[in-house]
Scaffold this motif. Structure first.
Motif, PDB file in Angstrom:
ATOM      1  N   PHE A  43       1.184  -1.144  -0.166  1.00 16.43           N
ATOM      2  CA  PHE A  43       0.141   0.314  -0.405  1.00 16.43           C
ATOM      3  C   PHE A  43       1.142   1.457   0.014  1.00 16.43           C
ATOM      4  N   ALA A  64      -2.855  -1.459  -4.034  1.00 17.16           N
ATOM      5  CA  ALA A  64      -3.354  -0.951  -3.823  1.00 17.16           C
ATOM      6  C   ALA A  64      -3.698   0.110  -4.826  1.00 17.16           C
ATOM      7  N   PRO A  70      -7.150   0.262   1.213  1.00 15.77           N
ATOM      8  CA  PRO A  70      -6.501  -0.879   1.807  1.00 15.77           C
ATOM      9  C   PRO A  70      -6.450  -2.087   2.435  1.00 15.77           C
ATOM     10  N   HIS A  71      -7.157  -1.401   3.693  1.00 17.39           N
ATOM     11  CA  HIS A  71      -7.100  -2.430   4.575  1.00 17.39           C
ATOM     12  C   HIS A  71      -8.687  -3.888   3.237  1.00 17.39           C
ATOM     13  N   ASP A  72      -9.171  -3.419   2.947  1.00 16.60           N
ATOM     14  CA  ASP A  72     -10.733  -4.338   2.181  1.00 16.60           C
ATOM     15  C   ASP A  72      -9.682  -4.688   0.789  1.00 16.60           C
ATOM     16  N   LEU A  73      -8.117  -4.653   1.145  1.00 16.63           N
ATOM     17  CA  LEU A  73      -7.871  -5.539  -0.067  1.00 16.63           C
ATOM     18  C   LEU A  73      -8.155  -6.407  -0.947  1.00 16.63           C
ATOM     19  N   TYR A  91       5.567  -5.189   3.403  1.00 15.32           N
ATOM     20  CA  TYR A  91       3.828  -5.652   3.281  1.00 15.32           C
ATOM     21  C   TYR A  91       3.707  -4.942   4.565  1.00 15.32           C
ATOM     22  N   GLN A  96      -3.618  -6.091   5.797  1.00 17.03           N
ATOM     23  CA  GLN A  96      -4.418  -6.690   4.828  1.00 17.03           C
ATOM     24  C   GLN A  96      -3.995  -8.157   4.644  1.00 17.03           C
ATOM     25  N   HIS A 136     -10.015  -3.869  12.723  1.00 11.81           N
ATOM     26  CA  HIS A 136      -9.245  -4.026  11.284  1.00 11.81           C
ATOM     27  C   HIS A 136      -7.897  -5.028  12.269  1.00 11.81           C
ATOM     28  N   GLU A 286      -3.300   6.057   4.126  1.00 12.91           N
ATOM     29  CA  GLU A 286      -3.014   4.544   3.866  1.00 12.91           C
ATOM     30  C   GLU A 286      -2.675   4.436   2.280  1.00 12.91           C
TER      31      GLU A 286
END
Length: 314
Positions: A43, A64, A70-73, A91, A96, A136, A286
């Motif tokens: 991200f 992302a 980006p959490h929900d990628l 990463y 993620q 998250h 993010e």
């Protein structure tokens, strides 16, 4: 056909197949550029680090997309391919889940987890903890706050380690990576100085925010974060929780409710209306907004100006 002819034909076919495979690799989305180190960043802040430290010696792919949360990628097959073909994957473990899965399956020793350099703070650091807050970070990081990049000094430490990892992948240019990381560290140190100086003398030190992403920033600059929905930017707070936050914002005489760029401002506006406060954007960086021509440093400086105005800093 004689044996000799057969073997010649086979050799020619093999050579063609090998060439074909090479050509396919070099044109595929995550394919190797022989001149540059292929880096996949999970991200935006990690993309920023890789580009600044790698310079023209790297090719960086951000998994992302701009303007997306980006959490929900979710990774598509070509992105999974990029992860498996990259020479270095940068990463943040636990942030993620889809990236964690791809790294677990295909990352091997090419993965660089930035939490191995900077252990994460608890999600409550730099502010209040509220019972029943799930998000998250609570799910993936065991109650840890992943937003480590919002402290420029911690980001600089990650940058130094990233330079070492790039130097291992590409020893001929190791000195260049180290030099660029030192230049970036100087930029981040200057930014840290601006924040320290800019937030030294303020009428208020509480930041009431719709996404409790600012624990590292609060911890570094002696602010107190009051989170509205815990660490999850996409969970609507319950009516009880909203009432609690409105009470708390009144207690703290909050004049500003901060919301973030990638999420609906409705919750912050509801609370602000009840409290008689203004709303303002505080960006957890993010990801950059779609079409933005800013970078980490410029967005952080915008955040600083927003905080100085809201907190009445002199």
């Amino acid at each position: 056909m004689s044996n000799r002819t057969t073997s010649r034909v086979l050799a020619a076919v093999t050579a063609l197949l090998t060439l074909g495979a090479g050509a396919a690799c070099s044109t595929s989305a995550g394919g190797a550029d022989p001149q540059r180190v292929d880096v996949v960043a999970a991200f935006y802040p990690l993309q920023f680090l890789a580009e600044r430290i790698g310079g023209d010696a790297v090719r960086v792919t951000n998994l992302a997309k701009p303007g997306a949360e980006p959490h929900d990628l979710e990774l598509n097959p070509s992105q999974v391919g990029q992860v498996s073909e990259a020479e270095l994957i940068v990463y943040l473990k636990g942030f993620q889940p889809a990236v964690d899965d791809a790294v677990a399956q295909n990352g091997g020793d090419r993965a660089f987890d930035v939490t191995s350099v900077q252990p994460l703070l608890d999600a409550t650091a730099g502010g209040h903890n509220h019972e029943g807050e799930e998000g998250h970070a609570g799910e993936g990081n065991g109650g840890k706050d992943p937003h480590v990049w919002l402290d420029p000094t911690r980001l600089a430490g990650i940058g130094d380690q990233l330079a070492q990892r790039l130097g291992k992948a590409d020893p001929d240019r190791a000195a260049d990576y180290t030099a660029r990381a030192a230049t970036l560290r100087a930029d981040l140190t200057a930014l840290d100085g601006e924040f320290k100086h800019g937030l030294a003398t303020c009428q208020r030190r509480e930041i009431v925010t719709s996404h409790a992403a600012f624990g590292y920033l609060a911890d570094r600059y002696q602010l107190e974060q009051v989170g509205i929905t815990g660490l999850s930017p996409d969970v609507e707070p319950s009516p009880q929780r909203l009432a609690q936050v409105i009470e708390e914002a009144k207690e703290h005489h909050a004049t500003t409710i901060f919301f973030e760029t990638l999420v609906s401002p409705k919750v912050a506006e509801t609370i602000a209306g009840q409290v008689g406060a203004k709303t303002a954007v505080l960006d957890p960086i993010e990801g950059l907004a779609a079409g933005s021509n800013g970078d980490y440093l410029s967005v952080m400086r915008t955040n600083l100006r927003t905080l100085q105005t809201a907190l009445g800093c002199s």
